[in-house]
Design an enzyme around this catalytic site. Sequence first.
Site, PDB file in Angstrom:
ATOM      1  N   ARG A  15       0.827  -1.216   0.000  1.00 10.57           N
ATOM      2  CA  ARG A  15       0.000   0.000   0.000  1.00 10.57           C
ATOM      3  C   ARG A  15       0.859   1.262   0.000  1.00 10.57           C
ATOM      4  O   ARG A  15       2.036   1.230  -0.300  1.00 10.57           O
ATOM      5  CB  ARG A  15      -0.965   0.024   1.197  1.00 10.57           C
ATOM      6  CG  ARG A  15      -1.760  -1.256   1.393  1.00 10.57           C
ATOM      7  CD  ARG A  15      -2.706  -1.569   0.256  1.00 10.57           C
ATOM      8  NE  ARG A  15      -3.640  -2.622   0.626  1.00 10.57           N
ATOM      9  CZ  ARG A  15      -4.128  -3.524  -0.206  1.00 10.57           C
ATOM     10  NH1 ARG A  15      -3.777  -3.524  -1.482  1.00 10.57           N
ATOM     11  NH2 ARG A  15      -4.985  -4.430   0.208  1.00 10.57           N
ATOM     12  N   ASN A  39      -1.082  -2.505  -7.565  1.00 12.78           N
ATOM     13  CA  ASN A  39      -2.500  -2.094  -7.607  1.00 12.78           C
ATOM     14  C   ASN A  39      -2.793  -1.030  -6.548  1.00 12.78           C
ATOM     15  O   ASN A  39      -3.620  -1.219  -5.665  1.00 12.78           O
ATOM     16  CB  ASN A  39      -3.433  -3.301  -7.437  1.00 12.78           C
ATOM     17  CG  ASN A  39      -3.265  -4.015  -6.111  1.00 12.78           C
ATOM     18  OD1 ASN A  39      -2.207  -3.959  -5.493  1.00 12.78           O
ATOM     19  ND2 ASN A  39      -4.315  -4.668  -5.642  1.00 12.78           N
ATOM     20  N   LYS A  98       2.474  -7.154 -14.008  1.00 12.15           N
ATOM     21  CA  LYS A  98       1.355  -7.805 -13.317  1.00 12.15           C
ATOM     22  C   LYS A  98       0.080  -7.574 -14.104  1.00 12.15           C
ATOM     23  O   LYS A  98      -0.300  -6.434 -14.384  1.00 12.15           O
ATOM     24  CB  LYS A  98       1.214  -7.223 -11.901  1.00 12.15           C
ATOM     25  CG  LYS A  98       0.027  -7.776 -11.111  1.00 12.15           C
ATOM     26  CD  LYS A  98       0.211  -9.235 -10.707  1.00 12.15           C
ATOM     27  CE  LYS A  98      -1.055  -9.872 -10.155  1.00 12.15           C
ATOM     28  NZ  LYS A  98      -1.246  -9.696  -8.731  1.00 12.15           N
ATOM     29  N   ASP A 242       0.721 -12.721  -0.528  1.00 13.28           N
ATOM     30  CA  ASP A 242      -0.468 -11.940  -0.877  1.00 13.28           C
ATOM     31  C   ASP A 242      -1.036 -11.244   0.356  1.00 13.28           C
ATOM     32  O   ASP A 242      -2.247 -11.022   0.452  1.00 13.28           O
ATOM     33  CB  ASP A 242      -1.551 -12.791  -1.560  1.00 13.28           C
ATOM     34  CG  ASP A 242      -2.526 -11.925  -2.347  1.00 13.28           C
ATOM     35  OD1 ASP A 242      -2.236 -10.734  -2.554  1.00 13.28           O
ATOM     36  OD2 ASP A 242      -3.590 -12.438  -2.750  1.00 13.28           O
ATOM     37  N   ALA A 258     -11.590  -7.295  -0.188  1.00 16.59           N
ATOM     38  CA  ALA A 258     -10.946  -8.613  -0.246  1.00 16.59           C
ATOM     39  C   ALA A 258      -9.471  -8.494   0.095  1.00 16.59           C
ATOM     40  O   ALA A 258      -8.774  -7.652  -0.466  1.00 16.59           O
ATOM     41  CB  ALA A 258     -11.105  -9.205  -1.643  1.00 16.59           C
TER      42      ALA A 258
HETATM   43  O1  DOR Z   1      -7.548 -10.731  -1.639  1.00 20.39           O
HETATM   44  C1  DOR Z   1      -6.903 -10.016  -2.382  1.00 20.39           C
HETATM   45  N1  DOR Z   1      -6.537  -8.774  -2.018  1.00 20.39           N
HETATM   46  N2  DOR Z   1      -6.598 -10.461  -3.590  1.00 20.39           N
HETATM   47  C2  DOR Z   1      -6.031  -9.671  -4.498  1.00 20.39           C
HETATM   48  O2  DOR Z   1      -5.814 -10.132  -5.580  1.00 20.39           O
HETATM   49  C3  DOR Z   1      -5.769  -8.255  -4.212  1.00 20.39           C
HETATM   50  C4  DOR Z   1      -5.617  -8.021  -2.789  1.00 20.39           C
HETATM   51  C5  DOR Z   1      -5.657  -6.556  -2.389  1.00 20.39           C
HETATM   52  O3  DOR Z   1      -5.010  -5.747  -3.050  1.00 20.39           O
HETATM   53  O4  DOR Z   1      -6.317  -6.242  -1.412  1.00 20.39           O
HETATM   54 ZN    ZN Z   2      -2.345  -9.859  -4.443  1.00 18.04          ZN
END
Ligand code: DOR
Ligand code: ZN
Length: 343
Positions: A15, A39, A98, A242, A258
């Site tokens: 982050r 991301n 990615k 992850d 998520a």
């Molecule tokens: O659970 C997840 N969280 N899967 C992902 O692919 C992205 C990640 C997130 O950036 O929070």
């Molecule tokens: Zn991820």
Amino acid sequence: MITLQNPLDMHIHLREGEILKSVLNFSAKYFSGALAMPNLKIPLNDTNKVLEYKKDIENTTKELNCEAFTPIMSMYLSESLNKDELIKAKKEGIKILKLYPKGATTGSENGVSEILNQKICDIFQIAQDLGFILSIHGESNGFSMDREFEFGEIFEKIAINFPKLKIIMEHLSDRRSIDLLKYDNIFATITLHHITMSLDDVLGSGLNPHYFCKPILKTPKDRDALINLALSGSEKISFGSDSAPHLESNKLKQNGAAGIFSAPILLPRLCEIFEKNNRLENLQKFISDNAKKIYGLQNIPNKTITLTKEKYKVQDSILVGNDKIIPLLAGEVLSWKIKDTRN
Ligand code: DOR
Ligand code: ZN
């Protein structure tokens, strides 16, 4: 007691801003390096953005006094990528792209809608020629429990059409994906949560939003097949946590975010699992050696981590301003603990 050399986390969400400051030490203290996912709120889809983020991470490690940590950078693949940009990225030492299917997960709004269209295949061709590694969040938009399986045919097509392109299936979650490792150019990362938990941990006794992630945790059979693969030390597999921190307030909103925040417990918990299964001797491969080979990371500075068999209580939460992040296994007691870190 066990000593691990150069632990590497090949898939992590660090982050930005306040959250980066609150979570980075969990990785930077105990890992030699980690592959930072692109991301962010504004996706890192060009070289300059990736380099700026790298500087952010490096400055934060300085502030936190854990500079012996190498952020390994990745660039967000979108249709607008072109050859010049890819050449520039490569020159700057970025070698991982990615790919997120649009809408598949957190921060994938700018991802790719049609993965095998001409524009994206042209990018794959250039990526192959320049020696990039293509890391993919492989999920279709079908039924949650089948998304990874359904994506399998896309992995196969890319692997066959671009045989010199190294492809990483990120965060394996479905035992039916394991077969794809038969392709010479397909590799995978495996998380801690997908080898230790199943869908029951998310919704088997009340809904636990902190264990909701993408790809969703699957059946005990999937979990067991994946743990066996991780324990085997297979050279096709790197560890990628992850770890994906979300503020509790966002987790509890109706449209729960998520992601599982596992960074605080990774090494102790992996020791526990590898020991329980009499495979401690393979942990070094899973946590570092395989990744070094797959991603060509021979020059990562040395870091040695010693763990002992001592009880260790996982913290209940990590405060971020007025909010908090709840880690995986919050409040539980693990049987291994980090004893010593040497650079
Ligand atoms: O659970 C997840 N969280 N899967 C992902 O692919 C992205 C990640 C997130 O950036 O929070
Ligand atoms: Zn991820």
